[in-house]
Design an enzyme around this catalytic site. Structure first.
Site, PDB file in Angstrom:
ATOM      1  N   TYR A 150      -1.538  -0.801  10.569  1.00  0.00           N
ATOM      2  CA  TYR A 150      -1.663  -1.174   9.343  1.00  0.00           C
ATOM      3  C   TYR A 150      -0.614  -0.766   8.417  1.00  0.00           C
ATOM      4  O   TYR A 150       0.105  -1.389   7.616  1.00  0.00           O
ATOM      5  CB  TYR A 150      -3.065  -0.692   8.612  1.00  0.00           C
ATOM      6  CG  TYR A 150      -2.930  -0.972   7.086  1.00  0.00           C
ATOM      7  CD1 TYR A 150      -3.659  -2.145   6.726  1.00  0.00           C
ATOM      8  CD2 TYR A 150      -2.770   0.149   6.196  1.00  0.00           C
ATOM      9  CE1 TYR A 150      -3.916  -2.290   5.381  1.00  0.00           C
ATOM     10  CE2 TYR A 150      -2.966  -0.224   4.833  1.00  0.00           C
ATOM     11  CZ  TYR A 150      -3.536  -1.273   4.509  1.00  0.00           C
ATOM     12  OH  TYR A 150      -3.676  -1.655   2.918  1.00  0.00           O
TER      13      TYR A 150
ATOM     14  N   SER B  58       0.867  -1.255   0.117  1.00  0.00           N
ATOM     15  CA  SER B  58       0.191  -0.022   0.056  1.00  0.00           C
ATOM     16  C   SER B  58       0.701   1.432  -0.048  1.00  0.00           C
ATOM     17  O   SER B  58       1.952   1.217   0.548  1.00  0.00           O
ATOM     18  CB  SER B  58      -0.829  -0.092   1.176  1.00  0.00           C
ATOM     19  OG  SER B  58      -1.466   1.320   1.404  1.00  0.00           O
TER      20      SER B  58
END
Length: 252
Positions: A159, A146
């Site tokens: 995350y 990501s």
């Protein structure tokens, strides 16, 4: 299209979003596609759609937090189609929250799925990838990370850390597997319209998401799938190590 007619592709996190879109794209381009996820009913629907369009696919209900589950799926794929030569290591979860909320359950869930789960998939399929490479096939291991691996976002600390792990892991795997003719790549998407955002429960993260949607035209899963397809169809000696794909109007 038959660009990938010699590929045996494995996709984790295939029941929705980027995984689902990638399965359909690779199958449409000729690959045999094994789709893996926990939600077997959604996988069966996906396989039916792929077959109706003339593609080849199998559904395997798998939990990437369980090594035995992944190993069993890997064995089934090899027995059915031969060793995999394209693995899209894509399963993941995003559960943002303020660190002082001390939500240890979501922390552990993200680490177990995004980090340890990714490693379980690698453990299960690297032997097949090496076997395929030794036989002369074009071979890819593609990990989903990501843009959060690079940038800073409030409430996304855990995350983001898990995705930084995936990105840095990919660089190291290239050093090990590249000399053995296994291409290793990482894709770092920006804001993408998937069901991951539907898991948000922390009010600050929900507010952040609502604000982002006002200013950013999110990527679609199909946009990221096209990147996977591009990586897989490069000449055998070409390996794109890291691809950052962003919405045009997302600055960071």
């Amino acid at each position: 299209m038959t660009q990938l007619s010699n590929r045996v592709a494995v996709i984790t996190g295939a029941s929705s979003g980027i995984g689902r879109a990638t399965a359909k794209l690779l199958a449409a381009r000729g690959a045999k596609v094994a789709v893996l996820a926990r939600r077997g009913d959604m996988l069966e629907q996906l396989v039916a759609e792929i077959r109706a369009a003339g593609g080849t696919a199998m559904a395997l209900t798998v939990d990437v937090t369980d090594q035995a589950s992944i190993d069993k799926a890997a064995a089934t794929i090899e027995q059915s189609w031969g060793p995999a030569n394209l693995v899209f290591n894509n399963a993941g979860v995003m559960l943002p929250a303020a660190i002082e909320a001390r939500e240890t359950g979501p922390w552990e869930q993200q680490i177990d799925l995004n980090v340890t789960g990714a490693m379980r998939v690698i453990s299960a399929f690297v032997p097949q990838l090496l076997k395929s490479a030794e036989a002369g096939a074009t071979v890819d291991l593609v990990n989903t990370s990501s843009i959060a691996a690079q940038n800073i976002y409030p409430y996304f600390a855990v995350y983001s850390a898990t995705k930084a792990y995936v990105s840095h892991l990919t660089r190291h795997l290239r050093a090990e597997l590249g000399p053995k003719n296994v291409r290793v790549s990482v894709i770092e998407p920006g804001c993408t319209d998937t069901e991951l955002q539907g898991h948000f429960q922390f009010p600050g993260a929900i507010a952040w998401l609502e604000g982002a949607k006002q200013t950013i035209n999110f990527l679609k899963p199909e946009d990221v799938a096209e990147v996977v397809g591009f990586l897989a169809t490069q000449p055998k000696h070409v390996n794109l190590q890291q691809v950052v794909v962003m919405p045009t109007n997302q600055a960071s």
